[in-house]
Enzyme design. Structure first.
Site, PDB file in Angstrom:
ATOM      1  N   CYS A  10      36.916  51.862 109.361  1.00  0.00           N
ATOM      2  CA  CYS A  10      37.104  52.644 108.213  1.00  0.00           C
ATOM      3  C   CYS A  10      36.463  53.813 108.372  1.00  0.00           C
ATOM      4  O   CYS A  10      36.150  54.291 110.435  1.00  0.00           O
ATOM      5  CB  CYS A  10      36.171  51.901 106.435  1.00  0.00           C
ATOM      6  SG  CYS A  10      35.011  52.193 106.790  1.00  0.00           S
ATOM      7  N   ASN A  13      32.199  53.766 108.124  1.00  0.00           N
ATOM      8  CA  ASN A  13      31.814  52.598 108.099  1.00  0.00           C
ATOM      9  C   ASN A  13      30.270  52.280 107.598  1.00  0.00           C
ATOM     10  O   ASN A  13      29.601  51.840 107.983  1.00  0.00           O
ATOM     11  CB  ASN A  13      31.575  52.537 110.290  1.00  0.00           C
ATOM     12  CG  ASN A  13      30.527  50.922 110.633  1.00  0.00           C
ATOM     13  OD1 ASN A  13      30.002  50.662 111.580  1.00  0.00           O
ATOM     14  ND2 ASN A  13      31.322  49.623 108.902  1.00  0.00           N
ATOM     15  N   CYS A  15      30.656  51.738 103.476  1.00  0.00           N
ATOM     16  CA  CYS A  15      31.582  51.458 102.331  1.00  0.00           C
ATOM     17  C   CYS A  15      32.344  50.474 102.665  1.00  0.00           C
ATOM     18  O   CYS A  15      31.483  49.253 102.552  1.00  0.00           O
ATOM     19  CB  CYS A  15      32.457  52.787 101.077  1.00  0.00           C
ATOM     20  SG  CYS A  15      31.186  54.211 100.665  1.00  0.00           S
ATOM     21  N   ARG A  16      33.389  50.205 103.266  1.00  0.00           N
ATOM     22  CA  ARG A  16      34.794  49.126 103.531  1.00  0.00           C
ATOM     23  C   ARG A  16      34.000  48.570 104.197  1.00  0.00           C
ATOM     24  O   ARG A  16      34.359  47.324 104.522  1.00  0.00           O
ATOM     25  CB  ARG A  16      35.584  49.824 103.474  1.00  0.00           C
ATOM     26  CG  ARG A  16      36.471  51.114 101.811  1.00  0.00           C
ATOM     27  CD  ARG A  16      37.732  52.077 102.462  1.00  0.00           C
ATOM     28  NE  ARG A  16      37.555  53.014 103.179  1.00  0.00           N
ATOM     29  CZ  ARG A  16      38.215  53.926 103.339  1.00  0.00           C
ATOM     30  NH1 ARG A  16      39.354  53.189 103.061  1.00  0.00           N
ATOM     31  NH2 ARG A  16      38.239  54.856 104.744  1.00  0.00           N
ATOM     32  N   SER A  17      34.398  49.038 105.900  1.00  0.00           N
ATOM     33  CA  SER A  17      34.058  47.961 106.592  1.00  0.00           C
ATOM     34  C   SER A  17      32.923  47.174 106.742  1.00  0.00           C
ATOM     35  O   SER A  17      32.891  46.025 107.101  1.00  0.00           O
ATOM     36  CB  SER A  17      34.661  48.447 108.197  1.00  0.00           C
ATOM     37  OG  SER A  17      33.260  49.632 108.552  1.00  0.00           O
ATOM     38  N   ASP A 131      39.384  55.078  99.278  1.00  0.00           N
ATOM     39  CA  ASP A 131      37.902  54.324  99.536  1.00  0.00           C
ATOM     40  C   ASP A 131      37.118  54.759  98.697  1.00  0.00           C
ATOM     41  O   ASP A 131      37.868  55.795  97.659  1.00  0.00           O
ATOM     42  CB  ASP A 131      38.303  55.930 100.269  1.00  0.00           C
ATOM     43  CG  ASP A 131      36.617  56.351 101.131  1.00  0.00           C
ATOM     44  OD1 ASP A 131      35.834  55.413 100.698  1.00  0.00           O
ATOM     45  OD2 ASP A 131      36.193  57.686 102.356  1.00  0.00           O
TER      46      ASP A 131
HETATM   47  P1  4NP Z   1      34.199  54.335 103.944  1.00  0.00           P
HETATM   48  O1  4NP Z   1      34.418  55.483 103.421  1.00  0.00           O
HETATM   49  O2  4NP Z   1      34.951  54.838 105.019  1.00  0.00           O
HETATM   50  O3  4NP Z   1      34.875  53.614 103.834  1.00  0.00           O
HETATM   51  O4  4NP Z   1      33.197  54.525 104.773  1.00  0.00           O
HETATM   52  C1  4NP Z   1      33.429  56.595 103.266  1.00  0.00           C
HETATM   53  C2  4NP Z   1      32.013  56.695 103.151  1.00  0.00           C
HETATM   54  C3  4NP Z   1      31.483  58.428 103.523  1.00  0.00           C
HETATM   55  C4  4NP Z   1      32.289  59.545 103.936  1.00  0.00           C
HETATM   56  C5  4NP Z   1      34.018  59.231 103.384  1.00  0.00           C
HETATM   57  C6  4NP Z   1      34.103  58.054 103.815  1.00  0.00           C
HETATM   58  N1  4NP Z   1      32.045  60.733 104.453  1.00  0.00           N
HETATM   59  O5  4NP Z   1      32.878  61.572 104.057  1.00  0.00           O
HETATM   60  O6  4NP Z   1      30.972  60.458 104.232  1.00  0.00           O
END
Ligand code: 4NP
Length: 159
Positions: A10, A13, A15-17, A131
């Site tokens: 993602c 790394n 939240c989702r992955s 997200d």
């Molecule tokens: P992820 O979510 O891609 O599912 O881990 C996010 C985590 C942090 C951010 C964006 C998306 N950020 O902008 O910091």
């Protein structure tokens, strides 16, 4: 040949992955047993290094824990070019992840191994895993549910 290496990707790394990694390992262990599942190489990464070294988001950990999946030992890392050689399957959460990972590929064959994770559940729909970073807890539960179903659907194909 059975696929024995999967990388989930993602943006951050956190939240989702990490959920995808944890729930896939959990589903695989249930199907083939914990010992046999250890033979598989399963990891996750982000297309950014913003959160490198950090634990998964507490909201991801909480929603996974409700379903008996422990993410606490995972740490964020950035996707790297070497991952194309290390992993047979690279499953990404959304089209931005797809573009960013494919931009690092040196051979067309590498791009072919990058797929949207929800492709197994909704073939041809280009459906993203939303997200949940800026949303509420319900977003994390729905991410969990999508990824749990996707794990089952990929395992149906691979086992
Ligand atoms: P992820 O979510 O891609 O599912 O881990 C996010 C985590 C942090 C951010 C964006 C998306 N950020 O902008 O910091």
């Amino acid at each position: 040949m059975n696929p024995r290496s999967v990388l989930f990707v993602c943006l951050g790394n956190i939240c989702r992955s990490p959920v995808a990694e944890g729930v896939f390992r959990h589903a695989l262990s249930k199907r083939i047993g914990e010992q046999a599942a250890l033979a598989w190489k399963i990891d996750s990464a982000g297309t950014s290094a913003y959160h490198a070294g950090k634990s998964p988001d507490p909201r991801s950990q909480a929603s996974a824990r409700l379903h008996g999946v422990d993410l606490s030992k995972q740490r964020s890392r950035a996707f790297e070019v070497a991952d194309f050689n290390a992993f047979e399957h690279i499953l990404v959460m959304d089209s931005a992840n797809h573009i960013n990972v494919c931009a690092l590929a040196k051979h067309p064959e590498e791009k072919d191994r990058v797929q949207l994770i929800l492709e197994a559940s909704f073939p041809g729909h280009n459906k993203p895993v939303p997200d949940p970073y800026y949303g509420g807890d319900q977003g994390f539960e729905s991410v969990y549910q999508l990824l749990a179903q996707a794990s089952e659907d990929w395992l149906d194909q691979w086992l």
